[in-house]
Scaffold this active site. Structure first.
Site, PDB file in Angstrom:
ATOM      1  NE  ARG A 209      13.898   8.387  -2.118  1.00  0.00           N
ATOM      2  CZ  ARG A 209      13.623   6.783  -1.787  1.00  0.00           C
ATOM      3  NH1 ARG A 209      14.750   6.219  -2.381  1.00  0.00           N
ATOM      4  NH2 ARG A 209      12.661   5.731  -1.723  1.00  0.00           N
ATOM      5  CE1 TYR A 345      28.774  10.991  -3.228  1.00  0.00           C
ATOM      6  CE2 TYR A 345      30.399  13.537  -2.429  1.00  0.00           C
ATOM      7  CZ  TYR A 345      28.894  12.608  -3.302  1.00  0.00           C
ATOM      8  OH  TYR A 345      27.801  13.752  -3.291  1.00  0.00           O
TER       9      TYR A 345
END
Lengths: 439, 431
Positions: A209, A345
């Site tokens: 996706r 991150y």
């Protein structure tokens, strides 16, 4: 992703009262001209003549600075690669300023220089370094979807410069603004300009996706046979992507110890070779640093960085990727500028940039390039969930005054993957509309 | 003089892989999915795994046990809704719980005879989206009214309707000729063979443990594609040990000797499966490695109505015939896949093969077939853990066994599936 706010600020009423309106960006369509209007090429650098003759062969009208006309310009290419003294920078202003005034909507300014790292003379180094300051500032001044970018040549051959100019002129670079790309020596070109990836086998991780699905779609559009990879739990969406693009679906968790081997076996076994790997799979598990737990930290580091290192071992071993292959990673603006709540991150994505640096240097003699894109604010289902105010700031705080689309990231990756982009390696190209973050 | 065409030599049919959706307990996650929805998603997952989008295959063969009358062409309709080339022909088969394996036998045989190069065998069942019919009384009344030519005749026909006729007819899990459910039949057989509660619970616990372990090691990564948010068979209880199973109350059988519980019997389940079967040449042209070869198959039926054999005992008869034809002993296998309709089914079948009287009197064998190495039985779990959407079980077992044989680097596997109507379908795979 049209929310109520966007509808309101884009309404006729808002336009009348002077709310700034983002320009609808010109995006790539196979077969469309690089740009609609003539291109001014000037600057007396060593690539100027070659660029003019190449543009002519691909059917783009060029004009020189000596022809007085007031017609619209599709792009302005200024080759300052020969400038060695700061006094020569004035040419940029003298030629560029009137030309920029004539720039059409979604026009392009491309400056070509010489990589200062290849120079020793202090005046020459500072002159070439100055080009970056010009381009980054000009990018913030341009309006109506126009962008300014800089190509720094490391050598004499024109193929790499040509490939980068082609990328920047085309709609592929719609959301790339104020950026610098370094190109080395190469004579490679795309055998089939309409389908530059014909005959190539590409693996895209995280392809079920969002941005990953778009990357897979664009690589297939450009001619590649695509192996779409995602975790088994996303297999239904993955199957749809694979079937849409006539590729194959491979359900494997990239953190599995044998993920690299399974990817190589699938690509070479089913499709005969492995030419392109796009390490796109990634996760976020945000938490302020002081509250960060082990699972969030380890999970993000392992999926976004550790898995790539492990998979590369198998991908680059004998029987894996062919010489002349392409590795493209997806970094992030958070890996450059940092982001509150994203120490994990940010670490993983900055680590990816380090990986690109080191690995590109090692793989030069195999002709394998290693590059990364660093997306800024991209309109996805994920960014649609960001709280309203933060989202609107993220969307607007860039020179193009809008968010990018997954296809913008995909087009940049597809360019890195081209045979003609052989001279481009070790680069981290931001796809951020010249975001103010990390600028 | 015209020359006689020489009979074509049979060739090997390869099992290349499979795809299924996770099986879900009835009236749960897939309650609103139709058989066609599930089979289409499963087929599209197979197409994606093997890059078959837009390809014309020789044939797709599948079926369902619980089937709406509107689904008379279920498999062809599924193909038309899938990513396969719409020029791919298809047909339906139905042999109760043997449907999936029977479909594979049909495809493999056509491949072996050179009639097709590649085909898909599959099966699907929904216990949730079950067909509900009108009663026989209402149906006859409506048909009579339809035949009537005048208003008066029509009124007369409708006047024959009785209130009881308005009750719908709901499909039941009972044998039409005995009125007994499959569980009740099995309970009779289990008691006759003295199958203990403990042995059944042990087999059930092992099924769950094996299936959970197979998921953990990624065995199903290229066998299963998620569907409607379900990523694993949701009947699976990884932590369910024998102790928990021992607490359940018996649901089939009567009195002291009742041993069959909801834990050692399969639940009603929804799901679908498909298997890709092709010739060696087709596999090679498509760069696909055969996981296993489809060697041979056999079906058998028992007379559970007037005879004195158990409803689910047919595989016990089919297997010795298959072994004899292939010159094999029961012990010549590396994997045994015996469908766990009930734990008692597996245990009874194994006990029968060990029993000298049964083998002599019923199978006509001088010696019993003997026992098997239980460590080779249902090593990646079976129906007690995964669930049992009737027609989908054959495809689940076939693809899993083929992969297990390939992983082991070669070997031989036996599949045994019992089916309603006193039938059994069995097959041999080799790698």
């Amino acid at each position: 992703m049209t929310d109520l706010f966007t509808t309101v600020v884009r309404s006729t009423v808002a336009k009348r009262v002077g709310v700034p309106q983002p320009t609808s960006l010109r995006r790539y369509e196979p077969g469309a001209a690089l740009c609609a209007d003539p291109v001014l090429v000037a600057g007396s650098g060593r690539f100027e003549a070659g660029l003019i003759s190449w543009l002519t062969t691909v059917g783009i009208a060029t004009v020189t600075n000596d022809e007085p006309t007031s017609d619209r310009l599709g792009a302005v290419i200024l080759d300052l690669s020969a400038a060695t003294d700061p006094s020569e920078l004035d040419q940029l202003r003298v030629i560029g300023a009137p030309a920029v005034k004539r720039l059409a909507r979604n026009g392009r300014v491309v400056v070509v220089g010489t990589d200062p790292a290849t120079l020793t003379d202090v005046a020459a180094v500072s002159t070439q370094r100055a080009l970056e300051g010009v381009v980054r500032s000009l990018g913030k001044e341009l309006r109506a979807g126009a962008t300014a970018n800089l190509i720094l040549a490391r050598g004499e051959s024109a193929a790499g410069v040509q490939s980068a100019v082609q990328f920047f002129l085309s709609g592929r670079s719609a959301y790339v603004d104020g950026q610098v790309v370094r190109v080395g020596e190469s004579t490679a070109t795309n055998p089939d300009p309409l389908r530059p990836l014909t005959g190539k086998v590409a693996v895209v991780t995280g392809a079920a996706r969002g941005i990953g699905a778009e990357i897979a779609t664009v690589l297939a559009r450009d001619g590649a046979t695509v192996v779409a990879v995602d975790i088994p739990g996303a297999g239904d969406a993955l199957a749809t992507v694979a079937n849409d693009i006539g590729g194959t679906a491979l359900q494997v968790d990239v953190t599995a110890p044998d993920a690299g081997r399974r990817i190589v076996e699938h690509a070479t076994g089913r499709h005969g070779t492995l030419d392109i790997v796009v390490h796109n799979a990634g996760i976020t598990r945000d938490k302020l640093f002081v509250n960060m737990d082990d699972a969030r930290w380890q999970g993000v580091i392992d999926v976004n960085l550790g898995s790539i290192l492990r998979m590369n071992t198998a991908i680059l071993a004998d029987g894996g990727m062919t010489d002349g292959g392409r590795i493209v990673c997806v970094a992030s603006i958070a890996g450059i500028a940092g982001n509150r709540g994203q120490t994990n991150y940010g670490a993983s994505k900055a680590g990816v940039i380090g990986l690109v640096d080191a690995l590109s240097a090692q793989l030069g003699d195999r002709g394998i390039t290693v590059n990364a894109v660093a997306p800024g604010f991209i309109e996805t289902a994920m960014t649609a969930r960001i709280p309203f105010a933060t989202r609107e700031i993220g969307r607007r705080m860039n020179s193009l005054q809008q968010g990018g689309r997954p296809i913008d990231v995909a087009e940049t990756i597809a360019w890195f993957a081209q045979p003609g982009a052989a001279a481009v390696t070790g680069q981290v190209l931001r796809v951020c509309g010249q975001s103010l973050l990390g600028a | 003089m015209a020359t006689q065409p020489s009979p074509r030599k049979a060739r090997r049919a390869a099992v290349l892989g499979g795809n299924r959706i996770p099986f879900a307990r009835g009236n749960g996650a897939y309650a609103k999915a139709s058989n066609q929805d599930m089979l289409t998603a499963t087929l599209d997952g197979l197409v994606a795994r093997y890059g078959l989008a837009g390809e014309r295959l020789g044939e797709v063969v599948a079926g369902a046990v619980l089937k709406h009358s509107r689904d008379f062409n279920l498999t062809r309709e599924t193909v038309l809704g899938s990513r396969l080339d719409p020029h791919t022909p298809a047909y339906d088969v139905q042999q109760a719980c043997g449907t999936g394996l029977e479909a594979a036998i049909l495809v493999a045989n056509k491949v072996a005879l050179g009639q097709i190069e590649v085909g898909v065998a599959g099966g699907v069942d929904s216990a949730s989206d079950a067909p509900i019919a009108v009663s026989e009384g209402l149906r006859h009344t409506l048909l009579a009214a339809n035949r009537a030519k005048t208003l008066a005749q029509r009124a007369k026909a409708m006047a024959g309707l009785r209130p009881g006729d308005l009750l719908p007819s709901i499909p039941q899990n009972v044998e039409p000729r005995t009125g007994l459910s499959m569980g009740e039949h099995m309970a009779i057989t289990a008691e006759r063979w003295g199958i203990t509660r403990e042995a059944q619970d042990e087999l059930a616990a092992a099924s769950h443990q094996h299936l959970a372990a197979a998921y953990e090691r990624g065995f199903f990564d290229d066998l299963v594609t998620p569907y409607l948010g379900v990523t694993r068979d949701n009947n699976l209880r990884p932590d369910g040990g024998v102790e928990k199973l021992a607490k359940l109350k018996p649901v089939f059988g009567k009195g002291q000797n009742a041993t069959m519980t909801a834990g050692n019997s399969t639940p009603l389940t929804d799901g679908a499966s498909t298997v890709l079967i092709a010739s060696e040449e087709w596999a090679s042209e498509h760069h696909l490695t055969p996981l296993a070869w489809f060697v041979d198959a056999e079906t058998a039926a028992v007379d559970y109505v007037n005879g004195d054999e158990g409803l689910l005992m047919a595989p016990a008869y089919a297997v010795p015939r298959l072994l004899a034809r292939n010159g094999l002993a029961l012990q010549d296998f590396d994997f045994y896949e015996i469908h766990e309709a009930f734990a008692a089914t597996v245990l009874t079948t194994l006990k029968a093969w060990e029993d000298p009287d049964f083998c002599r009197d019923r199978l006509g064998l001088a010696e019993p077939l003997g026992s098997i190495d239980r460590a080779r039985l249902n090593v990646n779990g079976s129906s007690l853990a995964a669930g049992h959407p009737f027609a989908a079980t054959g495809g689940r077992i076939l693809a899993s066994l083929a992969k297990a044989l390939h992983e082991a680097g070669g070997g031989r596997g036996l599949i045994s599936i019992c089916a309603a109507g006193g039938q059994g379908v069995v097959a041999i795979l080799e790698a």
